[in-house]
Write an enzyme that holds these catalytic residues in place. Sequence first.
Site, PDB file in Angstrom:
ATOM      1  N   HIS A 204       0.795  -1.233   0.000  1.00 19.69           N
ATOM      2  CA  HIS A 204       0.000   0.000   0.000  1.00 19.69           C
ATOM      3  C   HIS A 204       0.824   1.277   0.000  1.00 19.69           C
ATOM      4  CE1 HIS A 204       0.741  -0.252   4.391  1.00 19.69           C
ATOM      5  NE2 HIS A 204       0.547   1.054   4.397  1.00 19.69           N
TER       6      HIS A 204
HETATM    7  C1  UD1 Z   1      -2.301   5.685   5.593  1.00 21.05           C
HETATM    8  C2  UD1 Z   1      -1.013   6.234   6.190  1.00 21.05           C
HETATM    9  C3  UD1 Z   1       0.075   5.201   6.075  1.00 21.05           C
HETATM   10  C4  UD1 Z   1      -0.353   3.878   6.713  1.00 21.05           C
HETATM   11  C5  UD1 Z   1      -1.679   3.429   6.145  1.00 21.05           C
HETATM   12  C6  UD1 Z   1      -2.153   2.235   6.920  1.00 21.05           C
HETATM   13  C7  UD1 Z   1      -0.614   8.654   5.994  1.00 21.05           C
HETATM   14  C8  UD1 Z   1       0.143   9.697   5.245  1.00 21.05           C
HETATM   15  N1  UD1 Z   1      -0.575   7.418   5.444  1.00 21.05           N
HETATM   16  O1  UD1 Z   1      -2.075   5.418   4.223  1.00 21.05           O
HETATM   17  O2  UD1 Z   1       1.232   5.649   6.749  1.00 21.05           O
HETATM   18  O3  UD1 Z   1       0.630   2.910   6.463  1.00 21.05           O
HETATM   19  O4  UD1 Z   1      -2.654   4.484   6.277  1.00 21.05           O
HETATM   20  O5  UD1 Z   1      -3.111   1.508   6.259  1.00 21.05           O
HETATM   21  O6  UD1 Z   1      -1.192   8.935   6.993  1.00 21.05           O
HETATM   22  N2  UD1 Z   1      -9.490   4.723   1.520  1.00 21.05           N
HETATM   23  C9  UD1 Z   1     -10.672   4.041   1.474  1.00 21.05           C
HETATM   24  N3  UD1 Z   1     -11.253   3.675   2.654  1.00 21.05           N
HETATM   25  C10 UD1 Z   1     -10.719   3.949   3.860  1.00 21.05           C
HETATM   26  C11 UD1 Z   1      -9.509   4.649   3.897  1.00 21.05           C
HETATM   27  C12 UD1 Z   1      -8.890   5.026   2.725  1.00 21.05           C
HETATM   28  O7  UD1 Z   1     -11.194   3.774   0.410  1.00 21.05           O
HETATM   29  O8  UD1 Z   1     -11.306   3.580   4.905  1.00 21.05           O
HETATM   30  C13 UD1 Z   1      -8.835   5.093   0.236  1.00 21.05           C
HETATM   31  C14 UD1 Z   1      -9.162   6.511  -0.196  1.00 21.05           C
HETATM   32  O9  UD1 Z   1      -9.263   6.529  -1.589  1.00 21.05           O
HETATM   33  C15 UD1 Z   1      -7.924   7.292   0.217  1.00 21.05           C
HETATM   34  C16 UD1 Z   1      -6.819   6.263   0.055  1.00 21.05           C
HETATM   35  O10 UD1 Z   1      -7.420   5.025   0.409  1.00 21.05           O
HETATM   36  O11 UD1 Z   1      -7.709   8.435  -0.551  1.00 21.05           O
HETATM   37  C17 UD1 Z   1      -5.618   6.530   0.919  1.00 21.05           C
HETATM   38  O12 UD1 Z   1      -5.989   6.682   2.310  1.00 21.05           O
HETATM   39  P1  UD1 Z   1      -5.066   7.545   3.310  1.00 21.05           P
HETATM   40  O13 UD1 Z   1      -5.528   7.399   4.696  1.00 21.05           O
HETATM   41  O14 UD1 Z   1      -4.899   8.929   2.785  1.00 21.05           O
HETATM   42  O15 UD1 Z   1      -3.663   6.884   3.134  1.00 21.05           O
HETATM   43  P2  UD1 Z   1      -3.266   5.366   3.200  1.00 21.05           P
HETATM   44  O16 UD1 Z   1      -2.659   4.990   1.900  1.00 21.05           O
HETATM   45  O17 UD1 Z   1      -4.388   4.554   3.737  1.00 21.05           O
HETATM   46  N1  UDP Z   2      -3.486  -5.737   8.979  1.00 16.10           N
HETATM   47  C1  UDP Z   2      -4.752  -6.333   9.027  1.00 16.10           C
HETATM   48  N2  UDP Z   2      -5.334  -6.711   7.860  1.00 16.10           N
HETATM   49  C2  UDP Z   2      -4.732  -6.569   6.627  1.00 16.10           C
HETATM   50  C3  UDP Z   2      -3.446  -5.953   6.612  1.00 16.10           C
HETATM   51  C4  UDP Z   2      -2.869  -5.540   7.785  1.00 16.10           C
HETATM   52  O1  UDP Z   2      -5.309  -6.509  10.112  1.00 16.10           O
HETATM   53  O2  UDP Z   2      -5.322  -6.948   5.616  1.00 16.10           O
HETATM   54  C5  UDP Z   2      -2.882  -5.294  10.238  1.00 16.10           C
HETATM   55  C6  UDP Z   2      -1.506  -5.826  10.532  1.00 16.10           C
HETATM   56  O3  UDP Z   2      -1.587  -7.068  11.206  1.00 16.10           O
HETATM   57  C7  UDP Z   2      -0.918  -4.738  11.397  1.00 16.10           C
HETATM   58  C8  UDP Z   2      -1.503  -3.485  10.804  1.00 16.10           C
HETATM   59  O4  UDP Z   2      -2.691  -3.889  10.128  1.00 16.10           O
HETATM   60  O5  UDP Z   2      -1.371  -4.882  12.748  1.00 16.10           O
HETATM   61  C9  UDP Z   2      -0.555  -2.823   9.836  1.00 16.10           C
HETATM   62  O6  UDP Z   2      -1.210  -1.804   9.194  1.00 16.10           O
HETATM   63  P1  UDP Z   2      -0.822  -1.267   7.744  1.00 16.10           P
HETATM   64  O7  UDP Z   2       0.011  -2.256   7.028  1.00 16.10           O
HETATM   65  O8  UDP Z   2      -2.081  -0.806   7.106  1.00 16.10           O
HETATM   66  O9  UDP Z   2       0.005   0.063   8.080  1.00 16.10           O
HETATM   67  P2  UDP Z   2       1.524   0.372   8.413  1.00 16.10           P
HETATM   68  O10 UDP Z   2       1.932  -0.503   9.535  1.00 16.10           O
HETATM   69  O11 UDP Z   2       2.305   0.158   7.163  1.00 16.10           O
HETATM   70  O12 UDP Z   2       1.506   1.808   8.765  1.00 16.10           O
END
Ligand code: UD1
Ligand code: UDP
Length: 364
Positions: A204
């Site tokens: 991601h």
């Molecule tokens: C965010 C964090 C990242 C973390 C990740 C965990 C920042 C800058 N990034 O990235 O560090 O590793 O979360 O998962 O804070 N979206 C949905 N549904 C949701 C949430 C998001 O569809 O419930 C989609 C939207 O199109 C959104 C995109 O995902 O624009 C990105 O979401 P965003 O929270 O901005 O960043 P992540 O890539 O999720």
């Molecule tokens: N995780 C989860 N389901 C998934 C992927 C990740 O429950 O499909 C959990 C994982 O076990 C960990 C956390 O989400 O506890 C990590 O989050 P993510 O990878 O979204 O973010 P990051 O750690 O890179 O910020």
Amino acid sequence: PTVICVAGARPNYMKIKPVLDGLEERGARTVLVHTGQHYDESMNDVFFRDLGLRQPDHRLGAGSGSHAVQTARVMTAFEPLVETVAPHAVVVVGDVNSTLACALVGAKAGCVVAHVEAGLRSRDWSMPEEINRVVTDRVSDLLFAPSSDAVTNLTAEGYRDDQIHLVGNVMIDTLYANLDRALSSDALDRYGVTAGGFGLVTLHRPANVDSPDTLAALLDALRQVATRIPLILPVHPRTASRLESAGVPAGLRLVPPAGYLDFLALQASARLVLTDSGGVQEETTALGTPCLTLRDNTERPVTVDEGTNQVVGRDPARIVAAATTVLRDPPAKRRPALWDGKAGARIADVLLDRLRTQGAARPT
Ligand code: UD1
Ligand code: UDP
């Protein structure tokens, strides 16, 4: 004392739960604030159920947007709440936009700000999370480090010793608290996999999935690994539409984002994990599952030096070679110091002691 605890994105829930528990067990009044950065059922609600996390006291409803829009929405909603609640401290976890936004607001409101997971550094300024980590630490009073490399980074950046506390890893507290439940569930049957018979993938990071060329190279690597072992990929919402246009190779099965207990069961039973997640690098180390990190760097070097992680970059030939080696000869299981399930308790002790002895005033 009253302590606001902030969560808002998927990895935050696992980190805030042990801190909330530790504070509540010691009689503090906690106020759980959900920023709304993540909102889908599968990115949000499932974790409240799986972790037994109580419903938030306040929801800021920030939602998705550009970095500035999302950060600003959290800040403008959080500021009046801080004014009303008048907490003694604000606890933020991790490195997402919600973390930075609430740390900034808390600091300017004169609260003691505590950052859980302080001091991690990738030194890669193209990552939004690196900016969030550095700036959050800078405005925090209490820096709770998960590993000794984080302490070294903070000391080198000039933080005072009395601000830095090596407490261990809260995400691993949550892992140990839930592992038995995850392993005794029927998750593997539901996913149609057997222990040791599959590889698990997550992707991601914007640097991996937002550029079609990089994503195509990674999918080519996964296609080759999948000829040796079937792969399963729970798809993060950021990645979903990109994978549709990129085309998915045979042997790589896409499934919706997994709940926490299911994902824990999958990680514990996988022969190999390929990921760009921060938390997954740590969880695989705690579980002893081999992990290949599809990035050029990591802010979590302890998972390489003392765990089962290897940083292998994005070059398909290198990824496939590393996967082949690891499938043949998996690394030994090791556990970093203080990853013992008690980090949340240590954090609660330090924070409440700080509020008791020095009051809620920030040092000048
Ligand atoms: C965010 C964090 C990242 C973390 C990740 C965990 C920042 C800058 N990034 O990235 O560090 O590793 O979360 O998962 O804070 N979206 C949905 N549904 C949701 C949430 C998001 O569809 O419930 C989609 C939207 O199109 C959104 C995109 O995902 O624009 C990105 O979401 P965003 O929270 O901005 O960043 P992540 O890539 O999720
Ligand atoms: N995780 C989860 N389901 C998934 C992927 C990740 O429950 O499909 C959990 C994982 O076990 C960990 C956390 O989400 O506890 C990590 O989050 P993510 O990878 O979204 O973010 P990051 O750690 O890179 O910020």
